[in-house]
Write an enzyme that holds these catalytic residues in place. Structure first.
Site, PDB file in Angstrom:
ATOM      1  N   ARG A  83      -2.541  21.468 -14.944  1.00 17.60           N
ATOM      2  CA  ARG A  83      -1.525  20.471 -15.301  1.00 17.60           C
ATOM      3  C   ARG A  83      -1.753  19.876 -16.689  1.00 17.60           C
ATOM      4  NH1 ARG A  83       1.430  15.840 -11.617  1.00 17.60           N
ATOM      5  NH2 ARG A  83       2.555  14.928 -13.365  1.00 17.60           N
ATOM      6  N   HIS A 105       0.058  15.559 -26.805  1.00 21.30           N
ATOM      7  CA  HIS A 105       0.034  14.177 -26.327  1.00 21.30           C
ATOM      8  C   HIS A 105      -1.228  13.413 -26.747  1.00 21.30           C
ATOM      9  CE1 HIS A 105       3.472  15.528 -24.075  1.00 21.30           C
ATOM     10  NE2 HIS A 105       3.592  14.402 -23.408  1.00 21.30           N
ATOM     11  N   HIS A 123      -0.336  10.171 -28.317  1.00 27.12           N
ATOM     12  CA  HIS A 123      -0.704   8.869 -27.747  1.00 27.12           C
ATOM     13  C   HIS A 123      -1.447   8.023 -28.784  1.00 27.12           C
ATOM     14  CE1 HIS A 123      -0.464  10.310 -23.267  1.00 27.12           C
ATOM     15  NE2 HIS A 123       0.706  10.084 -23.798  1.00 27.12           N
ATOM     16  N   ARG A 173       0.807  -1.236   0.000  1.00 28.16           N
ATOM     17  CA  ARG A 173       0.000   0.000   0.000  1.00 28.16           C
ATOM     18  C   ARG A 173       0.835   1.279   0.000  1.00 28.16           C
ATOM     19  NH1 ARG A 173      -3.127  -3.064   3.780  1.00 28.16           N
ATOM     20  NH2 ARG A 173      -4.837  -4.073   2.671  1.00 28.16           N
ATOM     21  N   ASN A 210       0.261  18.331 -21.445  1.00 27.08           N
ATOM     22  CA  ASN A 210      -0.042  17.307 -22.443  1.00 27.08           C
ATOM     23  C   ASN A 210      -0.160  17.868 -23.852  1.00 27.08           C
ATOM     24  OD1 ASN A 210      -0.195  14.934 -20.823  1.00 27.08           O
ATOM     25  ND2 ASN A 210      -2.017  15.819 -19.891  1.00 27.08           N
ATOM     26  N   GLU A 260       9.893  17.171 -25.398  1.00 26.36           N
ATOM     27  CA  GLU A 260       9.242  17.618 -24.153  1.00 26.36           C
ATOM     28  C   GLU A 260       9.829  18.963 -23.707  1.00 26.36           C
ATOM     29  OE1 GLU A 260       6.618  16.082 -23.190  1.00 26.36           O
ATOM     30  OE2 GLU A 260       6.806  13.903 -23.417  1.00 26.36           O
ATOM     31  N   LYS A 289       3.406  11.243 -11.773  1.00 30.17           N
ATOM     32  CA  LYS A 289       2.511  10.379 -12.565  1.00 30.17           C
ATOM     33  C   LYS A 289       3.220   9.046 -12.764  1.00 30.17           C
ATOM     34  CE  LYS A 289      -0.338  13.489 -15.282  1.00 30.17           C
ATOM     35  NZ  LYS A 289      -0.685  13.937 -16.652  1.00 30.17           N
ATOM     36  N   HIS A 340       8.048   7.799 -27.700  1.00 29.39           N
ATOM     37  CA  HIS A 340       7.049   8.706 -27.124  1.00 29.39           C
ATOM     38  C   HIS A 340       7.322  10.165 -27.551  1.00 29.39           C
ATOM     39  CE1 HIS A 340       4.276  10.458 -24.242  1.00 29.39           C
ATOM     40  NE2 HIS A 340       5.254  11.200 -23.753  1.00 29.39           N
ATOM     41  N   LYS A 353       7.986  22.491 -14.988  1.00 30.99           N
ATOM     42  CA  LYS A 353       7.124  21.372 -14.593  1.00 30.99           C
ATOM     43  C   LYS A 353       6.807  21.443 -13.104  1.00 30.99           C
ATOM     44  CE  LYS A 353       5.743  16.728 -15.026  1.00 30.99           C
ATOM     45  NZ  LYS A 353       5.797  15.448 -15.693  1.00 30.99           N
ATOM     46  N   GLU A 385      -3.971  17.099 -11.694  1.00 32.29           N
ATOM     47  CA  GLU A 385      -4.531  17.458 -12.999  1.00 32.29           C
ATOM     48  C   GLU A 385      -6.026  17.758 -12.951  1.00 32.29           C
ATOM     49  OE1 GLU A 385      -2.467  15.646 -16.343  1.00 32.29           O
ATOM     50  OE2 GLU A 385      -4.354  15.685 -17.458  1.00 32.29           O
TER      51      GLU A 385
HETATM   52  P1  NAD Z   1      12.482   4.551 -22.216  1.00 34.91           P
HETATM   53  O1  NAD Z   1      12.360   4.422 -20.762  1.00 34.91           O
HETATM   54  O2  NAD Z   1      11.918   3.478 -23.066  1.00 34.91           O
HETATM   55  O3  NAD Z   1      14.008   4.778 -22.570  1.00 34.91           O
HETATM   56  C1  NAD Z   1      14.373   4.919 -23.911  1.00 34.91           C
HETATM   57  C2  NAD Z   1      15.492   3.939 -24.281  1.00 34.91           C
HETATM   58  O4  NAD Z   1      16.724   4.420 -23.778  1.00 34.91           O
HETATM   59  C3  NAD Z   1      15.323   2.553 -23.735  1.00 34.91           C
HETATM   60  O5  NAD Z   1      15.766   1.644 -24.705  1.00 34.91           O
HETATM   61  C4  NAD Z   1      16.260   2.542 -22.535  1.00 34.91           C
HETATM   62  O6  NAD Z   1      16.715   1.249 -22.227  1.00 34.91           O
HETATM   63  C5  NAD Z   1      17.383   3.380 -23.052  1.00 34.91           C
HETATM   64  N1  NAD Z   1      18.202   4.076 -22.072  1.00 34.91           N
HETATM   65  C6  NAD Z   1      17.811   4.647 -20.913  1.00 34.91           C
HETATM   66  N2  NAD Z   1      18.824   5.326 -20.374  1.00 34.91           N
HETATM   67  C7  NAD Z   1      19.886   5.152 -21.193  1.00 34.91           C
HETATM   68  C8  NAD Z   1      21.210   5.633 -21.186  1.00 34.91           C
HETATM   69  N3  NAD Z   1      21.644   6.487 -20.250  1.00 34.91           N
HETATM   70  N4  NAD Z   1      22.045   5.254 -22.183  1.00 34.91           N
HETATM   71  C9  NAD Z   1      21.606   4.456 -23.182  1.00 34.91           C
HETATM   72  N5  NAD Z   1      20.347   3.999 -23.260  1.00 34.91           N
HETATM   73  C10 NAD Z   1      19.503   4.351 -22.273  1.00 34.91           C
HETATM   74  O7  NAD Z   1      11.775   5.903 -22.743  1.00 34.91           O
HETATM   75  P2  NAD Z   1      11.782   7.416 -22.247  1.00 34.91           P
HETATM   76  O8  NAD Z   1      11.737   8.224 -23.479  1.00 34.91           O
HETATM   77  O9  NAD Z   1      12.798   7.694 -21.237  1.00 34.91           O
HETATM   78  O10 NAD Z   1      10.372   7.533 -21.514  1.00 34.91           O
HETATM   79  C11 NAD Z   1       9.177   7.335 -22.217  1.00 34.91           C
HETATM   80  C12 NAD Z   1       8.127   6.904 -21.241  1.00 34.91           C
HETATM   81  O11 NAD Z   1       7.912   7.938 -20.288  1.00 34.91           O
HETATM   82  C13 NAD Z   1       6.796   6.627 -21.866  1.00 34.91           C
HETATM   83  O12 NAD Z   1       6.287   5.424 -21.362  1.00 34.91           O
HETATM   84  C14 NAD Z   1       5.925   7.799 -21.440  1.00 34.91           C
HETATM   85  O13 NAD Z   1       4.568   7.456 -21.331  1.00 34.91           O
HETATM   86  C15 NAD Z   1       6.517   8.122 -20.114  1.00 34.91           C
HETATM   87  N6  NAD Z   1       6.287   9.487 -19.679  1.00 34.91           N
HETATM   88  C16 NAD Z   1       5.801   9.674 -18.453  1.00 34.91           C
HETATM   89  C17 NAD Z   1       5.615  10.957 -17.975  1.00 34.91           C
HETATM   90  C18 NAD Z   1       5.166  11.168 -16.570  1.00 34.91           C
HETATM   91  O14 NAD Z   1       4.837  12.306 -16.201  1.00 34.91           O
HETATM   92  N7  NAD Z   1       5.161  10.149 -15.752  1.00 34.91           N
HETATM   93  C19 NAD Z   1       5.917  12.054 -18.780  1.00 34.91           C
HETATM   94  C20 NAD Z   1       6.435  11.817 -20.062  1.00 34.91           C
HETATM   95  C21 NAD Z   1       6.618  10.527 -20.505  1.00 34.91           C
HETATM   96  N1  GLY Z   2       3.742  14.612 -18.672  1.00 32.91           N
HETATM   97  C1  GLY Z   2       2.498  15.187 -18.266  1.00 32.91           C
HETATM   98  C2  GLY Z   2       2.375  15.392 -16.807  1.00 32.91           C
HETATM   99  O1  GLY Z   2       3.256  15.063 -16.051  1.00 32.91           O
HETATM  100  O2  GLY Z   2       1.387  15.883 -16.372  1.00 32.91           O
END
Ligand code: NAD
Ligand code: GLY
Length: 363
Positions: free
Chosen positions: A238, A245, A249, A118, A242, A182, A140, A262, A224, A234
């Site tokens: 907030r 997005h 998406h 939890r 997006n 972003e 998030k 992404h 942010k 949100e």
């Molecule tokens: P990811 O986590 O898939 O990483 C991208 C690639 O880079 C992967 O292959 C990973 O293994 C590799 N990698 C990571 N660090 C590395 C490094 N230092 N050197 C070499 N390779 C490395 O993708 P991302 O772009 O980091 O994140 C995308 C995700 O984030 C999506 O799922 C998206 O929905 C999410 N997201 C969430 C929020 C939020 O507010 N929580 C905001 C934006 C995006």
């Molecule tokens: N990436 C959108 C949010 O964090 O609200």
């Protein structure tokens, strides 16, 4: 090292940004309350950073969970592997989960922390540009469902975010561009001067010139953090984070998670949001052209995939989390640097946007 704070009363937390922070165990240690730690990473990041990182955790009972890489694995069965590891090693409520990786690892680890017994503590150590400027900040967390991206999740804040800019040097160029999407988003929605600064510094940013990239990360995190402090869950503001997005998406879901990154989908999605803003009479043609040029200069796609129809977009956008009471809401720009979230757009203008000819070939 730069330090910012996400101001959320008793859940406030620091963001540290600098070079070599992975090698400063004291920084992480100050955010660990118990002796148990579970490091979650993926099988791309593990060979690059895990051994070195574990070296800084001497004296802790450390469990490591190495997940398969990629968006396609951001799902229930991969999440289960984190719980399996925690339970097998008998981690209790005093454990701290550490997300070492990109946004996929950060979102899944945060969600696991929100659910395990939890709720347990967690720390974000983002290693992609995208995760350093966006996903690691703001709480998030979640996983995808085949019917929609990030549809299962929780708002759950970390204890700290530790950004080591050195980790960017092992990232493929395509991932740098995805992170820049972003970063450009923050300029478009909230800070025209930052947008101009990005335009002037784009070559330095793509080359990871240290002072430019640190400045871009810090300004992005500050924007942010400001938005999240006003509207953590949100309820209103907030949603401007997006921009692009809803279209993006839909692109990700249509192409199959992982095919378009992404950030790439957000790049093309922002162009579509700019187009609808222009068609709504809010953005001039020259501001539209200017913004598209900046997105393109980051190495991002500025057109949706050519195998996607307007009907595909409408079907997939209908499951967006900004849909309320069956009504689609979109983030549009009133001008460069000022975003609005609105359901009050012209449906004909949206249809025209979905049928538009965009300025370049898709990916
Ligand atoms: P990811 O986590 O898939 O990483 C991208 C690639 O880079 C992967 O292959 C990973 O293994 C590799 N990698 C990571 N660090 C590395 C490094 N230092 N050197 C070499 N390779 C490395 O993708 P991302 O772009 O980091 O994140 C995308 C995700 O984030 C999506 O799922 C998206 O929905 C999410 N997201 C969430 C929020 C939020 O507010 N929580 C905001 C934006 C995006
Ligand atoms: N990436 C959108 C949010 O964090 O609200």
């Amino acid at each position: 090292m730069q330090q910012l704070t996400v101001e959320l009363a008793d859940r406030s937390y620091p963001i540290y940004i600098g070079s070599g922070l992975l090698d400063q165990p004291g920084l992480l240690g100050s955010h660990l309350s118990g002796k148990q730690v579970c490091v979650v990473t993926d099988d791309t990041v593990a060979p690059l950073y895990l051994a070195r990182f574990l070296g800084s955790l001497a004296g802790y009972q450390v469990e490591q969970v190495v997940l398969p890489t990629g968006e396609a694995f951001k799902n229930w069965s991969t999440l289960q592997q984190i719980f399996d590891g925690l339970l097998a090693a008998r981690h209790d409520r005093g454990t701290t989960l550490i997300a070492l990786g990109g946004g996929v690892i950060g979102d899944m680890t945060g969600f696991a922390a929100a659910c395990y017994q939890r709720g347990v503590n967690f720390v974000q150590i983002p290693t992609t540009l995208l995760s350093q400027v966006d996903s690691s900040v703001g709480g998030k967390t979640g996983i995808n469902h085949p019917a929609g991206k990030n549809m299962i999740g929780a708002f759950y804040q970390p204890q700290a975010v530790i950004i080591d800019t050195d980790s960017l040097h092992t990232l493929p160029e395509r991932e740098i561009s995805a992170g820049l999407a972003e970063i450009i988003k923050y300029g478009l929605i909230r800070d025209r001067a930052f947008l101009d600064w990005l335009e002037a510094n784009m070559s330095a940013l793509r080359a990871l010139e240290p002072s430019a990239i640190t400045e871009a990360i810090a300004r992005s995190c500050a924007i942010k953090a400001d938005v999240v402090a006003v509207d953590e869950r949100e309820g209103g503001l907030r949603a401007i984070l997006n921009l692009g997005h809803t279209f993006g998406h839909a692109i990700e879901a249509h192409q199959g998670y992982g095919r378009w990154l992404h950030g790439e989908a957000v790049g093309a999605g922002m162009v579509m949001a700019l187009e609808l803003s222009r068609r709504s009479g809010w953005l001039s043609q020259s501001d539209y052209d200017h913004a598209v040029k900046i997105i393109r200069s980051a190495g991002l796609p500025v057109a949706p995939p050519d195998n996607m129809t307007a009907d595909d977009f409408m079907r997939l956008m209908a499951v967006d989390k900004k849909v309320v009471g069956g009504q689609l809401r979109l983030v549009l720009l009133r001008q460069l640097g000022e975003a609005v979230v609105t359901a009050d757009f012209d449906v004909a203008a949206l249809q025209a946007t979905l049928h538009s000819e965009y300025p370049s070939e898709p990916l």
